[in-house]
Design an enzyme around this catalytic site. Sequence first.
Site, mmCIF file in Angstrom:
data_model
loop_
_atom_site.group_PDB
_atom_site.id
_atom_site.type_symbol
_atom_site.label_atom_id
_atom_site.label_comp_id
_atom_site.label_asym_id
_atom_site.label_seq_id
_atom_site.Cartn_x
_atom_site.Cartn_y
_atom_site.Cartn_z
ATOM 1 N N HIS A 1 46.645 27.181 12.589
ATOM 2 C CA HIS A 1 47.547 26.785 11.512
ATOM 3 C C HIS A 1 48.756 26.034 12.070
ATOM 4 O O HIS A 1 49.358 25.214 11.363
ATOM 5 C CB HIS A 1 48.052 28.013 10.752
ATOM 6 C CG HIS A 1 46.995 28.739 9.990
ATOM 7 N ND1 HIS A 1 46.185 29.681 10.566
ATOM 8 C CD2 HIS A 1 46.612 28.653 8.689
ATOM 9 C CE1 HIS A 1 45.355 30.165 9.645
ATOM 10 N NE2 HIS A 1 45.593 29.558 8.507
ATOM 11 N N ASP B 1 37.739 24.141 7.867
ATOM 12 C CA ASP B 1 38.930 24.932 7.598
ATOM 13 C C ASP B 1 39.933 23.971 6.944
ATOM 14 O O ASP B 1 39.736 22.743 6.927
ATOM 15 C CB ASP B 1 39.466 25.509 8.910
ATOM 16 C CG ASP B 1 40.208 26.831 8.708
ATOM 17 O OD1 ASP B 1 40.592 27.132 7.566
ATOM 18 O OD2 ASP B 1 40.383 27.561 9.700
#
Length: 485
Positions: free
Chosen positions: A178, A250
Amino acid sequence: MSGDLYRLAMTVLHPGYEGTSAPDWLRRALGDGLGGVVLFARNAIDEQLVRHLRAENPGTVIAIDEEGGAVTRLEVVAGSSFPGNKALGVVDAVALTERVGRQIGRMLAELDITLDYAPSADVNANPANPVIGVRSFGPDPELVARHTVAYVDGVQGAGVAACAKHFPGHGDTVTDSHLALPTVHASRETLFERDLPPFRAAIDAGVRSIMSGHLLVPALDPALPATLSRTVMTELLRGELGFDGMLVTDAIEMQAVADMFAPGEIAVRALGAGVDAICVGLSTEDSLHEIRDAIVAAVRSGVLPEERLAEAAERVRVLSDWYAAQQALRDKARGDVDEGVGLDAARAALTTDGRARLARGPLVVEVNTRFSKAVDPATPTGITAALTTLLPDTARVQMEPEGALPAFDDRPVVLVVHDAARHAWVRETVARAAAIRPDVIVVDTGIPAPAAGAAVHVATHGISRVSAQAAAEWLTGGLRAGGDQ
């Protein structure tokens, strides 16, 4: 050039959105052929919301991250009714894991959700991993493989598609994708022996979807993250491992790839690598159209073959068609309520050192460890609430990372920590608390470490409502370790 190029591009886009109701632009996009929608806790998910989405496009792939444990979108306020993967791996009873997977699938079937972005099939090989940790079944490839299969069988047995993630394995990393691009420093031989077996097992079990990880794996491709690498996505996953289901990225706004390219280029490169669906965790009408237009422009310029885009869109439709064909399984699952399975699993996963029997409300000191970005910020550890239910005079204070301990009085002290094995400062905090109060009780909700000097140590091996309840029961004398009453 086909006349429905824009519609093909829309089919492979799977955005999330802000707000508690579906915005008008999303409804319009669904009418224009948008292939999927990703739901988050912020969207106030219920049957009415899903019905509204399907009214615009009945075949849309509605997806959600509902792993159980720390990663829940449906039960974020109170905590999940199911312990996460690490707890299930500690118990190591595949039948129990399948029962948990089936109940999660049943919960999604009741809402008419197509796809669960679960399970995490990552082998947590590195104890310092900041984003996988308790989301993995454990550090052993064979254990992770057998529980991945059990979870997939449970979810798909309820008529909902499962998604093994994060290919080719996010377990041996020290960076959260992230925030930045992680690198997996392992040989090809190690990857095949350690990281790939759970994915191979999931493929053999018929998993309908796999999610790519935004990982640089130099032994496979020294230049590009796995999501953007044809070597990884097509040659390895499609060719060597034989996966022919829907491959989804993702979220492409994660910094691991967003720091490298603009969203449209990420989408084009991922599609070219062999991915079928582009997950955009948070989108707007303008950003969605920018990605769509980038895909169309890439096809028109010859950068992205139209046949590849058409193949990707077809795989999205195949997943949607599979879901439609599972109605009988979903109908059966709705009546197959296994109400106590989550708590049973949490009790069985509990491990303890020392003896405790709280007869009065303790002071609960919640050491505020920062969770990874995969965990909704509203997710509670649940320990204070569970203890308060049993001992109404329980009190709570929060302690910031590396902050000062609160003043202790004559009440029992329960120190709630997370991932002591990963954080030296957490271990130091435990030692400081034990020096002041040798009778301190330590509850670790993550990857635990021995609590030096503490009188009692409890490990839940994950964050969930039922894990907290199991710990509270044990601390008040109602439960012995391992789930025995």
